[in-house]
Design an enzyme around this catalytic site. Structure first.
Site, PDB file in Angstrom:
ATOM      1  N   ASP A   1      -6.974   1.357 -25.353  1.00 18.92           N
ATOM      2  CA  ASP A   1      -7.515   1.418 -24.022  1.00 18.92           C
ATOM      3  C   ASP A   1      -7.318   2.655 -23.260  1.00 18.92           C
ATOM      4  OD1 ASP A   1      -8.398  -1.177 -24.159  1.00 18.92           O
ATOM      5  OD2 ASP A   1      -6.541  -2.097 -23.190  1.00 18.92           O
TER       6      ASP A   1
ATOM      7  N   PRO B   1       0.911  -1.298  -0.038  1.00 20.43           N
ATOM      8  CA  PRO B   1      -0.028   0.017   0.187  1.00 20.43           C
ATOM      9  C   PRO B   1       0.796   1.233   0.112  1.00 20.43           C
ATOM     10  CG  PRO B   1      -0.937  -1.587   1.538  1.00 20.43           C
ATOM     11  CD  PRO B   1       0.356  -2.155   1.148  1.00 20.43           C
TER      12      PRO B   1
ATOM     13  N   ARG C   1      -1.391  -8.632 -21.082  1.00 15.67           N
ATOM     14  CA  ARG C   1      -2.283  -8.418 -22.297  1.00 15.67           C
ATOM     15  C   ARG C   1      -1.636  -7.212 -23.161  1.00 15.67           C
ATOM     16  NH1 ARG C   1      -5.461  -3.848 -21.972  1.00 15.67           N
ATOM     17  NH2 ARG C   1      -7.309  -4.833 -22.663  1.00 15.67           N
TER      18      ARG C   1
ATOM     19  N   GLU D   1       1.731  -8.312   9.199  1.00 11.92           N
ATOM     20  CA  GLU D   1       1.890  -6.774   9.294  1.00 11.92           C
ATOM     21  C   GLU D   1       2.946  -6.046   8.308  1.00 11.92           C
ATOM     22  OE1 GLU D   1       1.033  -3.207  11.069  1.00 11.92           O
ATOM     23  OE2 GLU D   1       0.312  -5.140  11.380  1.00 11.92           O
TER      24      GLU D   1
END
Length: 257
Positions: free
Chosen positions: A169, A89, A154, A116
């Protein structure tokens, strides 16, 4: 391309790697996808991969020895070091531009942790990239790794049936993609824009560019700051924004009245 995933839960990847675009890319030999349980590289008889943090605190921290041993075993004798990617994160926000950059690599190694966090020496001395798929916390790095791997694979030549799909895209051009329509031409009274059935490729491309600009303005205006636009396009967008702002103001006045 070779992609290795270090995880405590290799079974999580079985369905993802074996179906749809990833499965077909694997069958064609375009990409080699492997999962490795890094518990196998633990240096103790109980195969412990985590320990309590120095200084106290809640949770457990992944030890450095298994991670370093696993990556070194995967890259032994390699002519070129891989990109070692830590899903975290705290990492760099993941973007289409990053996907395009990673798609040019020969070997990617993903580290998926639980608990953690990671021993800081893994960040400082082993990984080359820290990536985050959003400002939220998941139970582990497996799901984020799947997202990144799908978006990278992809882009490899020969993976998609239509090679222009990845180019147009959303985010690939710096803008959101234009709307798409298919048969029937009229559905419940809603009609396909006439220009798309005109067969006039120049008009169609102009319409798609205009719609892409409008959609980006209305949904992700922040993207326009870095997008490659002509002066004419910027002037047109400014006029659209002024007109829509004026309409909103009039509607608010009517509702207040």
């Amino acid at each position: 391309m070779k992609i290795d995933v270090l995880t405590l839960f290799p079974e999580m990847f079985e369905g993802v790697f074996g179906t749809s675009i990833l499965g077909k890319a694997r069958e064609k030999g375009i990409v080699e996808l492997r999962t490795i349980n890094f518990r196998e590289y633990a240096n103790n008889k109980h195969q412990t991969v985590d320990d309590a943090p120095y200084g106290g605190g809640g949770g457990m921290v992944l030890k450095p020895e298994p991670m370093f041993a696993a990556v070194e075993a995967l890259t032994e004798g390699a002519a070129k070091p891989p990109r070692v990617i830590l899903m975290c994160p705290q990492g760099e926000p993941y973007t289409q531009r990053k996907a395009e950059e990673l798609s040019r690599a020969e070997h990617l190694v993903f580290i998926c942790g639980h608990y953690e966090g990671y021993d800081e020496r893994i960040r400082e001395h082993l990984v080359t990239d820290e990536l985050s798929i959003g400002d939220y916390v998941l139970t582990g790095g497996e799901l984020p790794a799947m997202v990144v791997i799908d978006s990278v694979v992809r882009l490899l030549p020969g993976v998609l049936g239509n090679e222009t799909s990845a180019v147009t895209d959303s985010f690939s051009t710096g803008l959101l993609e234009y709307p798409h329509y298919t048969r029937p031409a009229v559905f419940r009274g809603w009609e396909v824009p006439e220009v798309l059935m005109s067969g006039h490729h120049g008009r169609i491309e102009a319409w798609r560019r205009e719609q892409s600009l409008l959609r980006t303005l209305r949904r992700r205006p922040d993207l326009l700051e870095k997008a490659e636009l002509t002066d004419k396009e910027r002037e047109w967008l400014a006029s659209v924004e002024r007109n829509e702002g004026a309409c909103r103001e009039r509607n608010e006045q009517k509702s207040d009245g």
